[in-house]
Design a protein around this motif. Structure first.
Motif, PDB file in Angstrom:
ATOM      1  N   LYS A   1      82.697  71.523 -22.772  1.00 52.66           N
ATOM      2  CA  LYS A   1      82.696  70.186 -23.389  1.00 52.66           C
ATOM      3  C   LYS A   1      84.096  69.796 -23.849  1.00 52.66           C
ATOM      4  O   LYS A   1      84.541  68.660 -23.645  1.00 52.66           O
ATOM      5  N   ILE A   2      84.803  70.736 -24.467  1.00 49.80           N
ATOM      6  CA  ILE A   2      86.164  70.451 -24.951  1.00 49.80           C
ATOM      7  C   ILE A   2      87.110  70.212 -23.779  1.00 49.80           C
ATOM      8  O   ILE A   2      87.894  69.264 -23.774  1.00 49.80           O
ATOM      9  N   ALA A   3      87.038  71.088 -22.772  1.00 49.90           N
ATOM     10  CA  ALA A   3      88.000  71.027 -21.662  1.00 49.90           C
ATOM     11  C   ALA A   3      87.844  69.792 -20.802  1.00 49.90           C
ATOM     12  O   ALA A   3      88.818  69.314 -20.216  1.00 49.90           O
ATOM     13  N   THR A   4      86.619  69.262 -20.719  1.00 51.80           N
ATOM     14  CA  THR A   4      86.364  68.125 -19.826  1.00 51.80           C
ATOM     15  C   THR A   4      86.242  66.802 -20.579  1.00 51.80           C
ATOM     16  O   THR A   4      85.774  65.809 -20.020  1.00 51.80           O
TER      17      THR A   4
ATOM     18  N   MET B   1      93.652  71.951 -26.131  1.00 51.06           N
ATOM     19  CA  MET B   1      92.965  72.300 -27.381  1.00 51.06           C
ATOM     20  C   MET B   1      92.170  73.600 -27.210  1.00 51.06           C
ATOM     21  O   MET B   1      92.196  74.479 -28.085  1.00 51.06           O
ATOM     22  N   LEU B   2      91.458  73.715 -26.082  1.00 56.26           N
ATOM     23  CA  LEU B   2      90.658  74.912 -25.832  1.00 56.26           C
ATOM     24  C   LEU B   2      91.547  76.137 -25.712  1.00 56.26           C
ATOM     25  O   LEU B   2      91.243  77.194 -26.287  1.00 56.26           O
TER      26      LEU B   2
ATOM     27  N   VAL C   1      88.052  81.570 -18.870  1.00 56.05           N
ATOM     28  CA  VAL C   1      88.960  80.520 -18.387  1.00 56.05           C
ATOM     29  C   VAL C   1      88.554  80.060 -16.996  1.00 56.05           C
ATOM     30  O   VAL C   1      88.581  78.864 -16.692  1.00 56.05           O
ATOM     31  N   ASN C   2      88.179  80.989 -16.140  1.00 62.52           N
ATOM     32  CA  ASN C   2      87.783  80.636 -14.773  1.00 62.52           C
ATOM     33  C   ASN C   2      86.574  79.703 -14.767  1.00 62.52           C
ATOM     34  O   ASN C   2      86.518  78.739 -13.986  1.00 62.52           O
TER      35      ASN C   2
ATOM     36  N   MET D   1      80.248  79.066 -24.538  1.00 64.66           N
ATOM     37  CA  MET D   1      80.555  78.612 -23.172  1.00 64.66           C
ATOM     38  C   MET D   1      80.330  77.108 -23.029  1.00 64.66           C
ATOM     39  O   MET D   1      81.140  76.397 -22.425  1.00 64.66           O
ATOM     40  N   THR D   2      79.244  76.623 -23.586  1.00 72.42           N
ATOM     41  CA  THR D   2      78.952  75.186 -23.523  1.00 72.42           C
ATOM     42  C   THR D   2      80.023  74.383 -24.246  1.00 72.42           C
ATOM     43  O   THR D   2      80.482  73.344 -23.765  1.00 72.42           O
ATOM     44  N   SER D   3      80.436  74.873 -25.407  1.00 70.03           N
ATOM     45  CA  SER D   3      81.473  74.198 -26.181  1.00 70.03           C
ATOM     46  C   SER D   3      82.801  74.191 -25.431  1.00 70.03           C
ATOM     47  O   SER D   3      83.525  73.192 -25.429  1.00 70.03           O
ATOM     48  N   ASP D   4      83.132  75.309 -24.782  1.00 65.64           N
ATOM     49  CA  ASP D   4      84.366  75.390 -23.997  1.00 65.64           C
ATOM     50  C   ASP D   4      84.425  74.283 -22.951  1.00 65.64           C
ATOM     51  O   ASP D   4      85.432  73.575 -22.821  1.00 65.64           O
TER      52      ASP D   4
END
Length: 359
Positions: free
Chosen positions: A120-123, A133-134, A172-173, A115-118
């Motif tokens: 970080k990548i998205a923002t 990419m996510l 995703v939410n 979740m943390t990685s998600d």
């Protein structure tokens, strides 16, 4: 164990059916000479209740053992044993608890690092590259999961429906919430101080919506049956849609106002002399309106909302530019009339004058 499950289920169904029959006949026996019959029936009901309780306890224990065995096989990646347990449980009681448990224990829902990685990548950027990419990563993971589900479960579509729905509503939410929080400009009013933030917001919402819609279509293709994957994806933007539409209109009004101020001619005493806007600026206004319309179409799922906001954009464009279009045409009316006469088309000049009278 696989053989015991269906036999236990048959016994349980038979006992439940027998209990219903005794309960039905119990009412009729009251019309007979009653005490002896009622005592016998009461004893039968008590015995049957006890048997049903024991059967239910056995079934629960059997289900738990099968679930545990499935989990152990999953850890060791023994898909053959997983498939055997899944088939037994689904034949036994429909397998609802197994499917829910399988989905809930996937690493993407259990591992806080994922979740943390998600997030970080998205923002990581403002133009949607990180979110794209996510989403590629999620689709790739779900593609691998789909292959395993098809190999393990006799009803893969049902499992994929649960899985995909949870991915969208949870994983995703959560990511979209963080993306929106990072760009939220805090007010529906758009002015010179927050104009850049508002424009960034509307562009990001449109980009996020487009990317999420594309991912939803890819997830749908993995085998989700009649699950409305696109509808679920669209519902994630319910809160941001209204603000996006208002911000688009307000940003457009502010753009027009800024351009008009830049075009003002000021006298030496500080009073405004005139505002002259050439056709390049009119074209800029038109393009800004068109871009806003494209973003609204991307970010608004409902055609009614698209039409209503599109109408507001057109109204703003016409209100802000009609005066300057009229000025430009009046300034060149002599040339227009001369051209019309040279082409023996007085009707053209009359049409222009009629247009000007109505502007």
């Amino acid at each position: 164990m696989p053989q015991a499950a269906p036999e236990a289920q048959k016994l349980k169904a038979f006992a439940e059916s027998l209990a219903s029959s005794i309960e039905f006949s119990k009412g009729e026996s009251h019309n007979l000479d009653g005490n002896v019959a009622m005592d016998m029936e009461s004893q039968q009901v008590l015995q049957l209740d006890r048997a049903l309780g024991n059967l239910q306890e056995y079934c629960n224990d059997l289900e738990n053992r099968l679930l545990t065995r499935f989990d152990q096989a999953s850890e060791s990646r023994d898909r053959e044993t997983m498939a055997a347990c899944a088939k037994t449980l689904i034949d036994f009681n429909g397998g609802a608890s197994l499917m829910q448990r399988y989905v809930a224990t996937r690493p993407m829902f259990m591992d806080a690092d994922v979740m943390t990685s998600d997030i970080k990548i998205a923002t990581k950027d403002d133009n949607g590259v990180g979110l794209k990419m996510l989403y590629r990563k999620i689709v790739s993971t779900m593609n691998s999961e789909a292959h395993q589900i098809k190999e393990v479960f006799p009803n893969p579509t049902e499992v994929m429906q649960l899985f995909v729905q949870r991915v969208l509503e949870q994983r995703v939410n959560l990511v979209l919430d963080h993306v929106m929080q990072a760009i939220h400009y805090g007010t529906e009013e758009v002015d010179g101080e927050n104009a850049a933030e508002a424009m960034k917001y509307v562009r990001t919402v449109a980009t996020c919506y487009q990317l999420t819609e594309e991912m939803a279509k890819e997830l749908q293709a993995l085998g989700c049956g009649d699950l409305d994957v696109l509808g679920i994806a669209q519902s994630l933007f319910a809160e941001s849609r209204e603000q996006q539409g208002n911000a688009e209109v307000n940003c457009l009004i502010l753009t027009f106002s800024t351009k008009k101020q830049e075009s003002e001619t000021i006298n030496e005493d500080g009073t405004q002399l005139a505002t002259r806007i050439d056709m390049n600026v009119i074209q800029h206004f038109t393009k800004a309106s068109s871009d806003a319309g494209v973003r609204i179409k991307m970010g608004q799922a409902d055609s009614g909302s698209q039409a209503a906001l599109g109408q507001r954009l057109i109204e703003v464009l016409c209100r802000e530019t009609s005066h300057y279009v009229k000025e430009a045409l009046l300034a060149r009316l002599d040339v227009i009339e001369e051209t019309a006469q040279m082409n023996d088309s007085v009707l053209f000049a009359n049409a222009v004058q009629s247009f000007l009278a109505g502007v």
